[in-house]
Design a protein around this motif. Structure first.
Motif, mmCIF file in Angstrom:
data_model
loop_
_atom_site.group_PDB
_atom_site.id
_atom_site.type_symbol
_atom_site.label_atom_id
_atom_site.label_comp_id
_atom_site.label_asym_id
_atom_site.label_seq_id
_atom_site.Cartn_x
_atom_site.Cartn_y
_atom_site.Cartn_z
ATOM 1 N N VAL A 24 0.839 -1.205 0.000
ATOM 2 C CA VAL A 24 0.000 0.000 0.000
ATOM 3 C C VAL A 24 0.870 1.250 0.000
ATOM 4 O O VAL A 24 1.768 1.408 0.837
ATOM 5 C CB VAL A 24 -0.925 0.038 1.234
ATOM 6 N N ARG A 25 0.583 2.138 -0.933
ATOM 7 C CA ARG A 25 1.163 3.477 -0.928
ATOM 8 C C ARG A 25 0.011 4.453 -0.754
ATOM 9 O O ARG A 25 -0.912 4.483 -1.576
ATOM 10 C CB ARG A 25 1.908 3.770 -2.223
ATOM 11 N N LEU A 26 0.035 5.240 0.329
ATOM 12 C CA LEU A 26 -1.076 6.138 0.647
ATOM 13 C C LEU A 26 -0.646 7.588 0.469
ATOM 14 O O LEU A 26 0.325 8.044 1.092
ATOM 15 C CB LEU A 26 -1.542 5.894 2.088
ATOM 16 N N GLU A 162 -3.451 17.757 -11.823
ATOM 17 C CA GLU A 162 -2.326 18.077 -10.952
ATOM 18 C C GLU A 162 -1.625 16.827 -10.427
ATOM 19 O O GLU A 162 -0.723 16.921 -9.599
ATOM 20 C CB GLU A 162 -2.819 18.935 -9.781
ATOM 21 N N LEU A 163 -2.042 15.662 -10.892
ATOM 22 C CA LEU A 163 -1.483 14.402 -10.410
ATOM 23 C C LEU A 163 -0.768 13.665 -11.534
ATOM 24 O O LEU A 163 -1.326 13.466 -12.615
ATOM 25 C CB LEU A 163 -2.593 13.509 -9.854
ATOM 26 N N SER A 164 0.453 13.257 -11.267
ATOM 27 C CA SER A 164 1.189 12.448 -12.249
ATOM 28 C C SER A 164 1.185 10.980 -11.854
ATOM 29 O O SER A 164 1.622 10.121 -12.612
ATOM 30 C CB SER A 164 2.637 12.945 -12.353
ATOM 31 N N GLU A 165 0.668 10.708 -10.660
ATOM 32 C CA GLU A 165 0.644 9.342 -10.138
ATOM 33 C C GLU A 165 -0.522 8.539 -10.719
ATOM 34 O O GLU A 165 -1.611 9.065 -10.932
ATOM 35 C CB GLU A 165 0.494 9.370 -8.613
ATOM 36 N N LYS A 166 -0.294 7.248 -10.955
ATOM 37 C CA LYS A 166 -1.375 6.335 -11.286
ATOM 38 C C LYS A 166 -2.073 5.966 -9.978
ATOM 39 O O LYS A 166 -1.426 5.557 -9.023
ATOM 40 C CB LYS A 166 -0.851 5.072 -11.973
ATOM 41 N N VAL A 167 -3.377 6.141 -9.937
ATOM 42 C CA VAL A 167 -4.131 5.910 -8.705
ATOM 43 C C VAL A 167 -5.072 4.719 -8.888
ATOM 44 O O VAL A 167 -5.843 4.664 -9.851
ATOM 45 C CB VAL A 167 -4.938 7.165 -8.314
ATOM 46 N N ASP A 168 -5.025 3.781 -7.946
ATOM 47 C CA ASP A 168 -5.902 2.609 -8.006
ATOM 48 C C ASP A 168 -7.223 2.851 -7.271
ATOM 49 O O ASP A 168 -8.280 2.408 -7.716
ATOM 50 C CB ASP A 168 -5.188 1.390 -7.412
ATOM 51 N N HIS A 169 -7.135 3.536 -6.133
ATOM 52 C CA HIS A 169 -8.326 3.830 -5.327
ATOM 53 C C HIS A 169 -8.242 5.268 -4.850
ATOM 54 O O HIS A 169 -7.168 5.726 -4.430
ATOM 55 C CB HIS A 169 -8.419 2.903 -4.110
ATOM 56 N N VAL A 170 -9.364 5.986 -4.880
ATOM 57 C CA VAL A 170 -9.419 7.342 -4.345
ATOM 58 C C VAL A 170 -10.576 7.438 -3.361
ATOM 59 O O VAL A 170 -11.677 6.963 -3.629
ATOM 60 C CB VAL A 170 -9.545 8.399 -5.472
ATOM 61 N N LEU A 274 -11.315 5.068 5.308
ATOM 62 C CA LEU A 274 -10.203 4.569 4.492
ATOM 63 C C LEU A 274 -9.327 3.616 5.302
ATOM 64 O O LEU A 274 -8.991 2.513 4.834
ATOM 65 C CB LEU A 274 -9.373 5.761 3.990
ATOM 66 N N MET A 275 -8.950 4.030 6.513
ATOM 67 C CA MET A 275 -8.059 3.199 7.320
ATOM 68 C C MET A 275 -8.732 1.889 7.733
ATOM 69 O O MET A 275 -8.083 0.833 7.756
ATOM 70 C CB MET A 275 -7.602 3.974 8.552
ATOM 71 N N GLU A 276 -10.023 1.934 8.035
ATOM 72 C CA GLU A 276 -10.742 0.712 8.371
ATOM 73 C C GLU A 276 -10.824 -0.219 7.170
ATOM 74 O O GLU A 276 -10.710 -1.451 7.306
ATOM 75 C CB GLU A 276 -12.153 1.047 8.879
ATOM 76 N N TRP A 277 -11.015 0.355 5.998
ATOM 77 C CA TRP A 277 -11.063 -0.432 4.760
ATOM 78 C C TRP A 277 -9.703 -1.079 4.483
ATOM 79 O O TRP A 277 -9.624 -2.256 4.116
ATOM 80 C CB TRP A 277 -11.484 0.474 3.608
ATOM 81 N N ASN A 284 -2.077 -8.269 -3.323
ATOM 82 C CA ASN A 284 -0.985 -9.086 -3.865
ATOM 83 C C ASN A 284 -0.033 -8.262 -4.718
ATOM 84 O O ASN A 284 1.127 -8.632 -4.895
ATOM 85 C CB ASN A 284 -1.552 -10.241 -4.706
ATOM 86 N N ILE A 285 -0.536 -7.168 -5.252
ATOM 87 C CA ILE A 285 0.299 -6.278 -6.061
ATOM 88 C C ILE A 285 0.204 -4.874 -5.477
ATOM 89 O O ILE A 285 -0.791 -4.524 -4.827
ATOM 90 C CB ILE A 285 -0.134 -6.275 -7.539
ATOM 91 N N PRO A 286 1.238 -4.049 -5.668
ATOM 92 C CA PRO A 286 1.243 -2.701 -5.104
ATOM 93 C C PRO A 286 0.036 -1.868 -5.550
ATOM 94 O O PRO A 286 -0.358 -1.907 -6.721
ATOM 95 C CB PRO A 286 2.552 -2.100 -5.633
ATOM 96 N N GLN A 287 -0.538 -1.150 -4.597
ATOM 97 C CA GLN A 287 -1.698 -0.302 -4.849
ATOM 98 C C GLN A 287 -1.412 1.122 -4.353
ATOM 99 O O GLN A 287 -0.870 1.309 -3.266
ATOM 100 C CB GLN A 287 -2.929 -0.835 -4.110
ATOM 101 N N THR A 288 -1.820 2.093 -5.160
ATOM 102 C CA THR A 288 -1.710 3.493 -4.745
ATOM 103 C C THR A 288 -3.089 3.992 -4.366
ATOM 104 O O THR A 288 -4.022 3.946 -5.168
ATOM 105 C CB THR A 288 -1.133 4.370 -5.875
ATOM 106 N N ILE A 289 -3.221 4.437 -3.116
ATOM 107 C CA ILE A 289 -4.483 4.941 -2.586
ATOM 108 C C ILE A 289 -4.358 6.457 -2.416
ATOM 109 O O ILE A 289 -3.387 6.937 -1.815
ATOM 110 C CB ILE A 289 -4.815 4.316 -1.212
ATOM 111 N N LEU A 290 -5.321 7.192 -2.927
ATOM 112 C CA LEU A 290 -5.306 8.654 -2.825
ATOM 113 C C LEU A 290 -6.476 9.134 -1.970
ATOM 114 O O LEU A 290 -7.626 8.753 -2.200
ATOM 115 C CB LEU A 290 -5.406 9.285 -4.218
ATOM 116 N N PHE A 291 -6.163 9.962 -0.984
ATOM 117 C CA PHE A 291 -7.198 10.602 -0.173
ATOM 118 C C PHE A 291 -7.253 12.073 -0.549
ATOM 119 O O PHE A 291 -6.231 12.764 -0.539
ATOM 120 C CB PHE A 291 -6.885 10.451 1.319
#
Length: 302
Positions: A24-26, A162-170, A274-277, A284-291
């Motif tokens: 997880v990358r938050l 304004e975001l250059s990151e690929k985001v999996d969940h927001v 978000l934190m409870e989720w 299994n694979i890296p995920q980028t989460i954006l708040f």
């Protein structure tokens, strides 16, 4: 205009324990830092409404809100910066410009405050009521409570530029659905949008569909977008404007652990969801989460 400069909205990375949160990358989009009084999604939702008022050569903006409305304060401050006048229709005829610090500040910024009964306020979106305000103030642009209109959605959509990151969940707190709809339309097709309603019993899907219709027109396209929406309906801590000691403790811990200030009306509840989720996930694979930090600290801070 300096008011519409987003350079202060940094992308803050939250360092989580990799032993507890695998792959997880938050990240947090700190829109709360844009402006001290026109912060977060208020800034986004007002940008094009301000530009429309200027284009139509209006004297200013007329809008609606409660006694502690961050939206009223944002409109008052934004209009001053843009050289426009502002009128705020406030719920509660027993109130006045000295009733609390929020209304006092709106008045200091030059906003003309009109206090109406709760019955009258509840009719604010009725066609006859809208026409009445337009007739009484023809040189003012009428903006719905919370900036909940087409132009508000367009402004919120621009977050993705304004975001250059690929985001999996927001994740985002939800009030009128304007911000969440703008985010949904602007997101990549593989991004899941998690919405956290601040209101108890709020029908997020129905309200989002209503807001999306002017954008997407046909139901099939709306269905495609809505398949990427996940609602967290039980994270309201009792309902709008309500909170518990556990929520306040959580907000305090986030400030201490991550240097992340949250409010008790919207963002605190959404970040808690978000934190409870995350605790329930095992990626299994890296995920980028954006708040998305939508602000609200002025009147909802702890």
């Amino acid at each position: 205009m300096e008011l519409f400069d987003t350079s202060k909205s940094i992308l803050q990375e939250i360092r989580l324990d990799p032993g507890k949160f695998r792959n997880v990358r938050l990240l947090v989009k700190r829109d709360d830092l844009i402006h001290p009084e026109v912060s977060g999604n208020k800034w986004r939702k007002l940008k094009y409404n301000i530009e429309l008022a200027e284009y139509q050569k209006k004297d200013g903006i007329l809008t609606f809100g409660g006694a502690y409305s961050n939206h009223l304060l944002a409109v008052a401050a934004a209009c001053v910066s843009a050289g426009l006048k502002s009128i705020g229709v406030v719920r509660g005829e027993e109130l006045n410009s000295e009733s609390n610090e929020n209304l006092k500040r709106c008045s200091e910024l030059g906003m003309e405050l009109k206090f109406v009964s709760r019955e009258s306020y509840d009719e604010r979106n009725e066609k006859s009521c809208q026409e009445g305000w337009k007739e009484a103030h023809p040189h003012f642009l009428l903006v719905p409570e919370g900036g909940a209109n087409y132009y508000g959605m367009v402004g919120c959509q621009e977050i993705w530029k304004e975001l250059s990151e690929k985001v999996d969940h927001v994740f985002v707190a939800q009030g009128t659905t304007t911000t969440s709809c703008g985010l949904l339309i602007g997101s990549a097709e593989n991004t899941v949008l998690h919405v956290v309603p601040a209101l108890k019993g709020f029908d997020s899907e129905a309200e989002m569909r209503k807001q999306l219709f002017p954008f997407l027109i046909d139901e099939e396209t709306i269905d495609d977008y809505m398949r990427r929406v996940e609602v967290h309906p039980e994270a309201h801590f009792g309902g709008y404007g309500k909170w518990t000691p556990d929520l306040l403790d959580f907000i305090s811990s986030c400030k201490n652990a991550y240097d992340l200030p949250l409010d008790k009306i919207y963002t605190g509840k959404a970040f808690h969801a978000l934190m409870e989720w995350l605790k329930q996930q095992d990626f299994n694979i890296p995920q980028t989460i954006l708040f998305i930090h939508t602000g609200g600290l002025k009147n909802g801070g702890v």
